[in-house]
Design an enzyme around this catalytic site. Structure first.
Site, mmCIF file in Angstrom:
data_model
loop_
_atom_site.group_PDB
_atom_site.id
_atom_site.type_symbol
_atom_site.label_atom_id
_atom_site.label_comp_id
_atom_site.label_asym_id
_atom_site.label_seq_id
_atom_site.Cartn_x
_atom_site.Cartn_y
_atom_site.Cartn_z
ATOM 1 N N LYS A 115 -27.395 -18.653 -36.296
ATOM 2 C CA LYS A 115 -27.653 -19.989 -35.741
ATOM 3 C C LYS A 115 -29.029 -20.089 -35.116
ATOM 4 C CE LYS A 115 -23.483 -22.136 -36.074
ATOM 5 N NZ LYS A 115 -23.224 -23.502 -36.522
ATOM 6 N N ASP B 15 -19.885 -24.228 -30.224
ATOM 7 C CA ASP B 15 -18.901 -23.184 -29.945
ATOM 8 C C ASP B 15 -19.561 -22.022 -29.224
ATOM 9 O OD1 ASP B 15 -16.442 -24.126 -31.124
ATOM 10 O OD2 ASP B 15 -17.380 -23.897 -33.078
#
Length: 402
Positions: free
Chosen positions: A75, A123
């Site tokens: 990410k 998340d």
């Protein structure tokens, strides 16, 4: 569960907008951007010959994103890249001249960035990336986290100076709340999922992920014949599958999307033939993949280039973590978080099922590519699940890179 892709768009060329987003030209721009990041280095690609022999395939290679840009996850490539691109574009609009990533430290650009606020839902991993990108340019970041995000992951985001907003409910609830607040405040949403009317910024996030594919293609001894990639909303799976399709053409690999059985929004979308939101049941241990509605951009790509959708159970995800931590033979040890080894869990399930093996064409000559999408982003939980600390696993050494 295993579902071949029977969508009418399967094997059709990518939508022109998606082909541009995931193109070689776009990937070149991402790599130029990374050259200006102090902590950038290509992540390792590791060969696991003992595992390959165990599964009855020719080769297994794992791209270990646990080392990416100091954030421990792939990410890191997406959210921060999108933030920086958006700041450069805003400076260009306001000052009437182009700005490049080399200009990030100039007073003019930082003055503009200081007035910008970026918001996202996460998340855990995407939020760290957005927060890191905002700090790099001197902008503000506000990160919305849902009830299932651990305190340790929240603290990792806050370390980059982001303001944290807790939201009751699921990841999808935090996405909706972030979008609502941004619409009232004028903040800029940097989401890794897309919805009607909001596609360009998630496209930039996906574009950032192409860097890991470019690196892998240089590192692999031969292009892969099979790829298993885990998915939440589908962003990294779509970026990997789409870029491989554009680069390899007729030689593109058989591509399987792997999801938690408890949060299989892409498999259910494939079953329905159009994007669907699924109901929220019991939480999955694969926290980074606990998503209940797919990204529209990601689905548009995957409907064309994914060959199958499959799910794995909770115990299979943990077994993959443990298998990577305690390798056989001379395979390297790999620290994979709860979501990091899900692609391997999919491969293990496929290799053990004659029907799935046949459907995917897995055999003794198959060259399988996997991505460890995260390291131990919650070290305490990792140790509880694996029975070893991340440091103890890492201390075994990584062996020789492919």
């Amino acid at each position: 569960m295993f579902l071949p892709n029977r969508h009418p768009d399967h094997h059709r060329p990518l939508d022109p907008a998606d082909a541009e987003t995931l193109s070689v030209t776009a990937a070149d721009a991402v790599e130029r951007h990374l050259l200006h990041r102090d902590s950038h280095a290509p992540t390792p690609l590791l060969a696991l010959p003992a595992l390959a022999a165990e599964l009855g395939v020719g080769a297994v290679h794992v791209k270990d994103e646990g080392y990416r840009l100091g954030l421990g996850s792939f990410k890191a490539l997406g959210g921060s890249y999108a933030v920086i691109r958006l700041v450069l574009e805003e400076a260009g609009r306001r000052l009437g001249r182009p700005f490049e990533v080399a200009d990030l430290t100039t007073p003019d650009l930082r003055a503009i960035a200081a007035g910008m606020t970026f918001v996202c839902a996460t998340d855990g991993n995407h939020g760290r990336s957005v927060a890191q990108g905002a700090r790099l340019v001197g902008a503000d970041a506000v990160v919305f986290v849902h009830a299932g995000v651990s305190d340790e992951r929240v603290a990792a985001i806050a370390r980059f100076g982001a303001r944290i907003v807790r939201v009751a409910g699921t990841y999808d609830d935090s996405v909706a709340e972030a979008a609502r607040v941004a619409s009232e405040t004028g903040w800029i949403v940097v989401s890794d999922t897309s919805w009607p009317g909001y596609e360009r910024i998630p496209g930039l996030v996906m574009q950032g992920y192409t860097a890991l594919v470019r690196e892998a293609l240089r590192q692999l001894p031969a292009p892969p014949s099979h790829v298993f990639v885990q998915a939440g909303v589908g962003g990294v799976a779509a970026a990997v599958a789409g870029h491989l399709a554009l680069v390899l053409g007729d030689r593109q690999p058989t591509f399987a999307v792997v999801e938690p059985a408890r949060a299989a929004c892409l498999l259910e979308t494939a079953r329905a033939g159009h994007p669907v939101r699924i109901g929220h049941g019991r939480p999955t241990i694969m926290a980074m993949l606990e998503c209940y509605e797919p990204s529209l951009v990601a689905w548009r790509v995957l409907s064309r280039v994914a060959d199958a959708f499959m799910t794995v159970d909770e115990d299979e995800a943990v077994a993959a973590m443990r298998r990577l931590a305690r390798p056989a033979g001379r395979d390297p040890a790999i620290v994979a978080g709860e979501s990091g080894g899900v692609g391997l869990a999919g491969l293990v399930r496929a290799a053990a099922d004659p029907g799935i093996r046949a459907a995917l064409g897995l055999d003794g000559a198959s060259r399988v590519f996997l991505i460890n999408t995260e390291g131990a982003t919650d070290p305490e939980r990792y140790a509880a699940l694996v029975g070893m600390t991340p440091d103890a696993v890492a201390a075994q050494g990584q062996g020789v890179e492919a």
